[in-house]
Each structure stands twice: as structure tokens, then as C-alpha cells.
Design a protein around this motif. Structure first.
Motif, PDB file in Angstrom:
ATOM      1  N   GLY A   1       1.359   3.139 -18.707  1.00 14.68           N
ATOM      2  CA  GLY A   1       0.971   1.824 -19.798  1.00 14.68           C
ATOM      3  C   GLY A   1       1.276   0.560 -18.417  1.00 14.68           C
ATOM      4  N   ALA A   2       2.478   0.839 -17.690  1.00 13.76           N
ATOM      5  CA  ALA A   2       2.745   0.111 -17.298  1.00 13.76           C
ATOM      6  C   ALA A   2       2.103  -0.797 -16.142  1.00 13.76           C
ATOM      7  N   LEU A   3       1.928   0.403 -15.868  1.00 13.37           N
ATOM      8  CA  LEU A   3       0.035  -0.345 -14.403  1.00 13.37           C
ATOM      9  C   LEU A   3      -0.767  -0.839 -14.400  1.00 13.37           C
ATOM     10  N   ARG A   4      -1.099   0.195 -15.953  1.00 16.82           N
ATOM     11  CA  ARG A   4      -2.813  -0.669 -16.706  1.00 16.82           C
ATOM     12  C   ARG A   4      -2.230  -2.353 -16.392  1.00 16.82           C
ATOM     13  N   LEU A   5      -0.995  -2.433 -16.969  1.00 20.43           N
ATOM     14  CA  LEU A   5      -0.968  -3.610 -17.159  1.00 20.43           C
ATOM     15  C   LEU A   5      -0.914  -4.535 -16.256  1.00 20.43           C
ATOM     16  N   LYS A   6      -0.560  -4.283 -14.818  1.00 21.68           N
ATOM     17  CA  LYS A   6      -0.287  -4.938 -13.958  1.00 21.68           C
ATOM     18  C   LYS A   6      -1.325  -5.221 -13.355  1.00 21.68           C
ATOM     19  N   LEU A   7      -2.336  -4.323 -13.288  1.00 22.31           N
ATOM     20  CA  LEU A   7      -3.437  -4.521 -12.982  1.00 22.31           C
ATOM     21  C   LEU A   7      -4.607  -4.881 -14.144  1.00 22.31           C
ATOM     22  N   ALA A   8      -4.434  -5.431 -14.904  1.00 21.02           N
ATOM     23  CA  ALA A   8      -4.995  -5.902 -16.115  1.00 21.02           C
ATOM     24  C   ALA A   8      -4.687  -7.903 -16.216  1.00 21.02           C
ATOM     25  N   ASN A   9      -3.362  -7.945 -15.880  1.00 23.44           N
ATOM     26  CA  ASN A   9      -2.782  -9.254 -15.345  1.00 23.44           C
ATOM     27  C   ASN A   9      -3.409  -9.603 -14.207  1.00 23.44           C
ATOM     28  N   ALA A  10      -3.326  -8.481 -13.118  1.00 19.83           N
ATOM     29  CA  ALA A  10      -4.095  -9.148 -12.225  1.00 19.83           C
ATOM     30  C   ALA A  10      -6.293  -9.725 -12.470  1.00 19.83           C
ATOM     31  N   ARG A  11      -5.303  -8.997 -12.717  1.00 21.23           N
ATOM     32  CA  ARG A  11      -7.308  -9.356 -13.067  1.00 21.23           C
ATOM     33  C   ARG A  11      -7.856 -10.482 -14.063  1.00 21.23           C
ATOM     34  N   GLU A  12      -6.775 -10.708 -14.307  1.00 22.98           N
ATOM     35  CA  GLU A  12      -6.401 -12.331 -16.090  1.00 22.98           C
ATOM     36  C   GLU A  12      -6.672 -12.857 -14.750  1.00 22.98           C
ATOM     37  N   ALA A  13      -5.728 -12.854 -14.032  1.00 17.03           N
ATOM     38  CA  ALA A  13      -5.675 -13.647 -13.343  1.00 17.03           C
ATOM     39  C   ALA A  13      -6.542 -14.842 -11.871  1.00 17.03           C
ATOM     40  N   GLY A  14      -7.175 -13.119 -11.385  1.00 16.72           N
ATOM     41  CA  GLY A  14      -8.663 -13.216 -10.846  1.00 16.72           C
ATOM     42  C   GLY A  14      -8.328 -13.833  -9.613  1.00 16.72           C
ATOM     43  N   ASP A  15      -7.430 -13.889  -9.087  1.00 16.69           N
ATOM     44  CA  ASP A  15      -7.472 -14.833  -8.120  1.00 16.69           C
ATOM     45  C   ASP A  15      -7.459 -12.830  -6.264  1.00 16.69           C
ATOM     46  N   ALA A  16      -7.913 -12.983  -5.391  1.00 12.38           N
ATOM     47  CA  ALA A  16      -8.222 -12.056  -4.548  1.00 12.38           C
ATOM     48  C   ALA A  16      -6.757 -11.348  -4.032  1.00 12.38           C
ATOM     49  N   ASP A  17      -5.961 -12.320  -3.467  1.00 10.65           N
ATOM     50  CA  ASP A  17      -4.390 -11.645  -3.540  1.00 10.65           C
ATOM     51  C   ASP A  17      -3.718 -10.872  -4.670  1.00 10.65           C
ATOM     52  N   ALA A  18      -3.584 -11.650  -5.684  1.00  9.32           N
ATOM     53  CA  ALA A  18      -3.246 -10.899  -6.746  1.00  9.32           C
ATOM     54  C   ALA A  18      -3.768  -9.694  -6.647  1.00  9.32           C
ATOM     55  N   ILE A  19      -4.689  -9.838  -7.234  1.00  4.80           N
ATOM     56  CA  ILE A  19      -5.588  -8.230  -7.473  1.00  4.80           C
ATOM     57  C   ILE A  19      -5.309  -7.322  -6.141  1.00  4.80           C
ATOM     58  N   SER A  20      -5.267  -7.719  -4.958  1.00  5.70           N
ATOM     59  CA  SER A  20      -5.002  -7.085  -3.625  1.00  5.70           C
ATOM     60  C   SER A  20      -3.679  -6.612  -3.599  1.00  5.70           C
ATOM     61  N   GLY A  21      -2.544  -7.010  -4.609  1.00  6.46           N
ATOM     62  CA  GLY A  21      -1.282  -6.919  -4.171  1.00  6.46           C
ATOM     63  C   GLY A  21      -1.285  -5.468  -5.911  1.00  6.46           C
ATOM     64  N   ALA A  22      -1.648  -6.382  -6.528  1.00  2.00           N
ATOM     65  CA  ALA A  22      -1.566  -5.358  -7.343  1.00  2.00           C
ATOM     66  C   ALA A  22      -2.244  -4.132  -7.047  1.00  2.00           C
ATOM     67  N   VAL A  23      -3.341  -3.907  -6.890  1.00  2.00           N
ATOM     68  CA  VAL A  23      -3.794  -2.168  -6.199  1.00  2.00           C
ATOM     69  C   VAL A  23      -2.710  -2.093  -5.187  1.00  2.00           C
ATOM     70  N   ASP A  24      -1.748  -2.498  -4.707  1.00  2.18           N
ATOM     71  CA  ASP A  24      -1.432  -1.578  -3.931  1.00  2.18           C
ATOM     72  C   ASP A  24      -0.093  -1.661  -4.769  1.00  2.18           C
ATOM     73  N   ALA A  25       0.574  -2.087  -5.294  1.00  5.96           N
ATOM     74  CA  ALA A  25       2.076  -1.984  -6.326  1.00  5.96           C
ATOM     75  C   ALA A  25       0.765  -0.553  -7.338  1.00  5.96           C
ATOM     76  N   VAL A  26       0.289  -0.425  -8.057  1.00  5.41           N
ATOM     77  CA  VAL A  26       0.064   0.777  -8.765  1.00  5.41           C
ATOM     78  C   VAL A  26      -0.246   1.635  -8.405  1.00  5.41           C
ATOM     79  N   LEU A  27      -0.809   1.641  -6.606  1.00  5.56           N
ATOM     80  CA  LEU A  27      -1.087   2.357  -6.118  1.00  5.56           C
ATOM     81  C   LEU A  27       0.223   3.195  -5.717  1.00  5.56           C
ATOM     82  N   GLU A  28       1.791   2.773  -5.489  1.00  2.00           N
ATOM     83  CA  GLU A  28       2.659   2.822  -4.893  1.00  2.00           C
ATOM     84  C   GLU A  28       3.315   3.868  -6.464  1.00  2.00           C
ATOM     85  N   GLY A  29       2.444   2.768  -7.928  1.00  2.00           N
ATOM     86  CA  GLY A  29       3.092   3.442  -8.799  1.00  2.00           C
ATOM     87  C   GLY A  29       2.621   4.742  -9.291  1.00  2.00           C
TER      88      GLY A  29
END
Ligand SMILES: Nc1ncnc2c1ncn2[C@@H]1O[C@H](COP(=O)(O)OP(=O)(O)OP(=O)(O)O)[C@@H](O)[C@H]1O
Ligand SMILES: [Mg+2]
Length: 376
Positions: A173-201
Motif C-alpha cells: 500500500g505504501a509503495l502504491r502511494l509512492k507511485l500515485a504521489n509521483a504521478r500526481e507530481a507529474g514530472d519525469a524525475d519524480a516518476i523515475s525516482g519513485a519507480v526506483d524506490a518502488v522497485l527496491e521496495g
């Protein structure tokens, strides 16, 4: 001494906290008899001293302030406790742990690169609170386990089953939140950072599941069958939560050699749904009694759990998405978990107000087309 199950819990939580905070290192320390002990260490570096006296150590001094601490480029006196631990960091956060009647401790997060910001401090505070709650709950279970020695094995398994639900489901659930927040923020860096974090998670979640899989299937199901396993759940709720639970289980309608065995997947679904529904009754319903029914009739197996409690808030199942992110970290996945389990075996789950007040959870699974029952 921290019990094995407590150390295990702290380890799981330390990994989770480190991922949540995106920290390089996360430590959970627990006070016991005038000493601070590193209960769990996730991430980089190795801890030099795992046990330190509260009196006469810099770490003890930090602990005794009972206040959160945030340091940027710690050095000199303020870094003394880090040196004691043998760790280095560019930024450090510390948050007190307090477990009512069960002592205290510290949660420490370190970053080698950048610093921590306001939201990180809040996240650590929320995390420390959930560690304290989980540890306190674990300790109460520990005390009860001693009291109800005979049923200890069965309870242990039931508790691990909850562990999956609480740890993995909440972690995802926390990982999903991370991705959703990044999508909300909308910028490519945030999304790619979130993808990395979610992969690790996700890696951590898989790792966690690997450890838990052997604990997963309640041995009671295989050894004793569904009836005895469900009756054990009822007795457990009765013993631990002082809930008056009665069971009506009739498996005579199962085809086959009359031993009342359903296929293992279906048995474990029935068991898990009854387990979560009973846990919810204990936790939320303020009920004095509950009834568990399992019947096989007209080509379907039906299970239900009803209680005489205060009913669902507003008369209906709360929408998990309406919970704040902090609340989502704490739970609210039980209902959807039950529903998903039901769907996976081609069944249906309904949660509704019970006729005489309270709540009724009903699971119906058609038996047509299922694999033949496996003899136990
Ligand atoms: N038997 C019940 N009586 C009253 N309220 C209930 C009952 N069962 C569930 N609820 C309400 O529905 C909510 C959602 O239940 P759900 O099992 O999904 O989440 P949870 O129990 O809060 O957390 P967890 O994910 O740990 O199970 C609960 O928080 C509670 O408010
Ligand atoms: Mg629940």
C-alpha cells in the motif's frame, strides 16, 4: 531480553522504515533494564556496539531527552552517539519510541547523501508510533502466550498469518502511494525516482514473503481439517479477546468419501476469511458475541461471521481510499483482502448489517468445476 518474535518483527519493520524514509540506514533501539540494545539494523554500515548503558553514554543521553532530533552534518559533541554506534552520516533523524507500560526506545534514520526535511520527520514520527504499537502488541501477545501455554503453537501461526496481512499488504500500500504521489507530481524525475524506490521496495516485500511462506499455511488445516482449524480460531478469539464465539460447521454435503475435506486452496480461503472477519469483530465491533457458520449445500460452500456489535461506521464498509496516507499505512486492507481471496476461488463476499444489529460477513463459493477434494 527481546523475544525471537520481537526481533523478527523489529527486523521486518526496520527494512520497511528504511524504504519508507529512503534512508541509507535505519536502527531500532529498545531499552531494557538500563541498557539500550540495537534490536534491528537495516541498511549500510555495521554497528560497533549493540548494547550501551543508558547512563554514561551519549546515546543514552539522547534517549533520555525523550525528544526527536534532526541533525545536518553532525560533528563534535552532537555526533558522539553516532561514533558510539560506529556509524557516519550526512544527516540523522532520531525519534523516541514509547510503549505504554512496555518501556521505550529510539528509532534512528541516517542518510549518507542529502538531508532530511519536514515530511521525513513526520514520516519517522508516524513510523516510530507504529513500531511502538506493534511491539507493545507483540509483548502483550507474548505475555498471553505464557498464560495460555497449551494453545501457543496455534496462536503463533495465527499471528504470523496476520503478519503477512499487516506487513506485506501495508508495505505494498505504501509503495502504491509512492507511485500515485509521483504521478500526481507529474514530472519525469519524480516518476523515475519513485519507480526506483518502488522497485527496491518490491524487492524487500518479496524477501519478506520468502521468510514468511513456511509460516503461511496454518498447519491446523492440513493436520486437522477445516472444522478443527475454524474451531481453533473461534477458541482463540474467545481466549484472547474474551469474545463469545459459537461455531456451526456442517461439511457433510461435500462430495467424495465423506471426510468433509475441500481442496486446499478453498479450505485456506475459508479459514482466512473467517480469521480476518473474527479479527475485525475483536478490533472494531465492540461485540460480546459472534457466530461462525460454515455449510456445504446446493453445490456451494457458504461461510459467515456475524456479530452483535455496533455495526459498520455509517452502516457500510468504509472506503479504504478515503483514509489518510497515515491511516492507510496502519490498515484498512482486510476487507479488500477478503474480497480478493473470495474472487480468486470464484466466490463472492458480502459485508452487510446483520439482521439483529452488528455486522454480517458472508462468503459463497460454488463448488462446481473445482478440483476434487483432497483427502486429509
Ligand atoms: N465487525 C465489524 N464491526 C464494526 N466495524 C467493522 C467491522 N469490521 C470492519 N469494520 C470497519 O471497517 C473498517 C475496515 O475494515 P478492514 O478489515 O478493511 O480494515 P482494518 O481492520 O481497519 O485494518 P486491517 O487492514 O488491518 O484489517 C474497519 O476499520 C472498521 O471501521
Ligand atoms: Mg481488518
Amino acid at each position: 531480553m527481546l523475544a525471537g518474535s520481537e526481533l523478527w518483527l523489529l527486523r521486518l519493520m526496520a527494512d520497511r522504515g528504511r524504504a519508507l524514509l529512503d534512508a541509507d540506514t535505519l536502527l531500532i533501539l529498545v531499552e531494557e533494564k538500563g541498557e539500550l540494545r540495537v534490536g534491528a539494523h537495516s541498511g549500510e554500515g555495521s554497528v560497533r556496539l549493540r548494547i550501551m548503558p543508558v547512563q554514561g553514554s551519549a546515546l543514552g543521553e539522547l534517549y533520555l531527552t525523550g525528544r526527536p532530533l534532526s541533525l545536518e552534518r553532525p560533528r563534535g559533541r552532537e555526533a558522539a552517539w553516532l561514533h558510539e554506534l560506529g556509524l557516519e552520516a550526512r544527516a540523522a533523524l532520531a525519534e523516541p519510541l514509547s510503549m505504554e507500560g512496555h518501556g521505550g526506545g529510539l528509532v534512528i534514520a541516517l542518510r549518507r547523501g542529502g538531508g532530511f526535511r519536514g515530511p521525513d520527520r513526520q514520516a519517522l514520527a508516524a513510523f516510530a508510533e507504529s513500531v511502538a504499537q506493534r511491539l507493545a502488541a507483540e509483548r502483550s501477545v507474548e505475555i498471553k502466550r505464557l498464560r495460555f501455554g497449551m494453545e501457543a503453537r496455534e496462536r503463533e501461526r495465527a499471528r504470523w498469518a496476520r503478519e503477512i496481512h499487516d506487513e506485506t499488504v501495508q508495505g505494498l500500500g505504501a509503495l502504491r502511494l509512492k507511485l500515485a504521489n509521483a504521478r500526481e507530481a507529474g514530472d519525469a524525475d519524480a516518476i523515475s525516482g519513485a519507480v526506483d524506490a518502488v522497485l527496491e521496495g518490491l524487492g524487500l516485500e518479496i524477501e519478506g514473503l520468502r521468510h514468511l511462506i513456511p509460516e503461511l499455511r496454518p498447519a491446523a488445516l492440513d493436520d486437522l481439517g477445516l472444522r478443527a482449524a475454524v474451531e481453533a480460531l473461534a477458541r482463540r478469539a474467545q481466549a484472547i479477546d474474551a469474545l463469545d464465539v459459537s461455531t456451526e460447521i456442517d461439511l457433510t454435503g461435500v462430495d467424495g468419501d465423506g471426510d468433509g475435506r475441500l481442496d486446499p486452496e478453498l479450505e485456506s480461503t475459508l479459514y482466512r476469511v473467517v480469521q480476518e472477519a473474527l479479527t475485525n469483530v475483536s478490533r472494531h465491533a465492540q461485540a460480546s458475541s459472534a457466530v461462525v457458520r460454515v455449510h456445504v449445500r446446493d453445490g456451494a460452500v457458504r461461510a459467515s461471521v456475524s456479530d452483535d456489535g455496533r455495526g459498520l461506521p455509517g452502516g457500510r464498509v468504509p472506503d479504504p481510499a478515503a483514509r489518510s496516507p497515515e491511516e492507510q499505512l496502519k490498515g484498512g486492507f482486510g476487507m479488500s483482502g477478503m474480497r480478493e481471496r473470495a474472487e480468486l476461488v470464484g466466490g463472492e463476499l458480502v459485508v452487510e448489517p446483520a439482521p439483529g444489529g452488528g455486522t454480517l460477513v458472508r462468503l459463497t463459493v460454488p463448488l462446481a468445476g473445482r478440483a476434487a477434494a483432497v483427502a486429509g
